[in-house]
Scaffold this motif. Structure first.
Motif, PDB file in Angstrom:
ATOM      1  N   ALA A   1      -1.757  34.890 -19.423  1.00 40.64           N
ATOM      2  CA  ALA A   1      -1.599  36.417 -18.555  1.00 40.64           C
ATOM      3  C   ALA A   1      -1.652  38.218 -20.035  1.00 40.64           C
ATOM      4  N   SER A   2      -1.054  37.271 -21.194  1.00 43.33           N
ATOM      5  CA  SER A   2      -1.768  37.585 -22.721  1.00 43.33           C
ATOM      6  C   SER A   2      -3.964  37.337 -22.287  1.00 43.33           C
ATOM      7  N   ARG A   3      -4.126  36.239 -21.801  1.00 36.51           N
ATOM      8  CA  ARG A   3      -5.496  36.242 -22.061  1.00 36.51           C
ATOM      9  C   ARG A   3      -6.264  37.192 -21.252  1.00 36.51           C
ATOM     10  N   LEU A   4      -5.306  37.472 -20.418  1.00 38.41           N
ATOM     11  CA  LEU A   4      -6.248  38.688 -18.755  1.00 38.41           C
ATOM     12  C   LEU A   4      -6.296  40.058 -19.114  1.00 38.41           C
ATOM     13  N   ALA A   5      -5.185  39.801 -20.149  1.00 38.99           N
ATOM     14  CA  ALA A   5      -5.357  41.469 -20.581  1.00 38.99           C
ATOM     15  C   ALA A   5      -6.293  42.051 -21.831  1.00 38.99           C
ATOM     16  N   HIS A   6      -7.450  41.395 -22.211  1.00 41.60           N
ATOM     17  CA  HIS A   6      -8.163  41.047 -23.345  1.00 41.60           C
ATOM     18  C   HIS A   6      -9.392  41.431 -22.580  1.00 41.60           C
ATOM     19  N   LEU A   7      -9.361  41.513 -20.924  1.00 43.80           N
ATOM     20  CA  LEU A   7     -10.654  40.806 -20.007  1.00 43.80           C
ATOM     21  C   LEU A   7     -11.588  42.470 -19.781  1.00 43.80           C
ATOM     22  N   GLY A   8     -10.457  44.087 -20.895  1.00 40.49           N
ATOM     23  CA  GLY A   8     -11.640  45.305 -19.566  1.00 40.49           C
ATOM     24  C   GLY A   8     -10.512  45.732 -18.828  1.00 40.49           C
ATOM     25  N   THR A   9     -10.123  45.294 -18.445  1.00 45.46           N
ATOM     26  CA  THR A   9      -9.150  45.881 -17.218  1.00 45.46           C
ATOM     27  C   THR A   9      -7.687  47.104 -17.795  1.00 45.46           C
ATOM     28  N   PRO A  10      -7.243  48.055 -17.506  1.00 43.49           N
ATOM     29  CA  PRO A  10      -5.720  48.620 -18.624  1.00 43.49           C
ATOM     30  C   PRO A  10      -5.019  48.316 -17.766  1.00 43.49           C
ATOM     31  N   VAL A  11      -4.696  47.299 -18.708  1.00 42.71           N
ATOM     32  CA  VAL A  11      -2.916  46.414 -18.541  1.00 42.71           C
ATOM     33  C   VAL A  11      -2.168  46.616 -18.899  1.00 42.71           C
ATOM     34  N   ARG A  12      -0.907  45.870 -18.410  1.00 43.67           N
ATOM     35  CA  ARG A  12       0.488  45.896 -19.300  1.00 43.67           C
ATOM     36  C   ARG A  12       0.739  44.859 -18.535  1.00 43.67           C
ATOM     37  N   ARG A  13       2.121  44.323 -20.095  1.00 41.98           N
ATOM     38  CA  ARG A  13       2.653  42.935 -19.012  1.00 41.98           C
ATOM     39  C   ARG A  13       3.978  43.402 -19.189  1.00 41.98           C
ATOM     40  N   VAL A  14       4.916  42.432 -18.394  1.00 46.41           N
ATOM     41  CA  VAL A  14       6.009  42.458 -18.569  1.00 46.41           C
ATOM     42  C   VAL A  14       6.753  40.847 -17.893  1.00 46.41           C
ATOM     43  N   SER A  15       7.349  40.297 -18.585  1.00 50.59           N
ATOM     44  CA  SER A  15       8.014  38.833 -18.475  1.00 50.59           C
ATOM     45  C   SER A  15       9.204  39.156 -18.187  1.00 50.59           C
ATOM     46  N   GLY A  16       9.944  37.561 -17.528  1.00 50.80           N
ATOM     47  CA  GLY A  16      10.819  37.890 -16.696  1.00 50.80           C
ATOM     48  C   GLY A  16      11.825  38.595 -15.371  1.00 50.80           C
ATOM     49  N   LEU A  17      10.178  37.535 -14.371  1.00 54.07           N
ATOM     50  CA  LEU A  17      10.056  38.255 -13.253  1.00 54.07           C
ATOM     51  C   LEU A  17      11.577  37.866 -12.238  1.00 54.07           C
ATOM     52  N   SER A  18      11.569  38.601 -11.618  1.00 57.74           N
ATOM     53  CA  SER A  18      12.475  38.555 -10.537  1.00 57.74           C
ATOM     54  C   SER A  18      11.953  39.147  -9.399  1.00 57.74           C
ATOM     55  N   LEU A  19      13.539  38.955  -8.455  1.00 56.70           N
ATOM     56  CA  LEU A  19      13.248  39.913  -7.577  1.00 56.70           C
ATOM     57  C   LEU A  19      13.178  41.470  -7.552  1.00 56.70           C
TER      58      LEU A  19
END
Length: 130
Positions: free
Chosen positions: A78-96
């Motif tokens: 996900a960290s690498r994908l965040a640098h591909l040009g699309t505006p991205v924000r990331r959050v870890s700890g995914l749950s329902l």
């Protein structure tokens, strides 16, 4: 235009969470893509697949990437994908609870959905003293 959601998880987790959310909500108000990362994954080889998933998820207002475990391979991808040009924000700890909270506030902008995701995860943890 809307924010898209990309789940980047270990194998099996993302699609099950999406199926549950769809069953509970009836329909998903945002585009949701899943990318499953095998345990023996070579992350550089997954970048093209991840880039495609990112593009499919993007509704024009950026993508919120939710990963399952901070510091594990899905989070690192996900960290690498965040640098591909699309505006991205990331959050870890995914749950329902996190995913449902985000989907219930689908009209909010990307910057707000980051906080909504974290809030959903925190409020989804309840100690039952019964």
């Amino acid at each position: 235009m809307s924010v898209g959601i990309l789940l980047v998880t270990h194998e099996g987790l993302g699609p099950d969470l999406v199926r549950l959310a769809q069953r509970m909500l009836g329909h998903l108000p945002l585009a949701v893509e899943c990318m499953q990362v095998p345990f023996d994954a070579d992350l550089p080889s997954l970048l093209a697949e991840g880039s495609g998933a990112l593009r499919r998820a993007d509704g024009g207002d950026g993508v919120l990437i939710l990963s399952d475990l901070y510091g594990a391979s899905p989070s690192n991808l996900a960290s690498r994908l965040a640098h591909l040009g699309t505006p991205v924000r990331r959050v870890s700890g995914l749950s329902l609870p996190m995913l449902l909270r985000v989907l219930n506030y689908a009209e909010r902008p990307l910057e707000e959905l980051v906080e909504i995701a974290a809030s959903g995860a925190r409020s989804g943890v309840v100690i039952d003293h019964a």
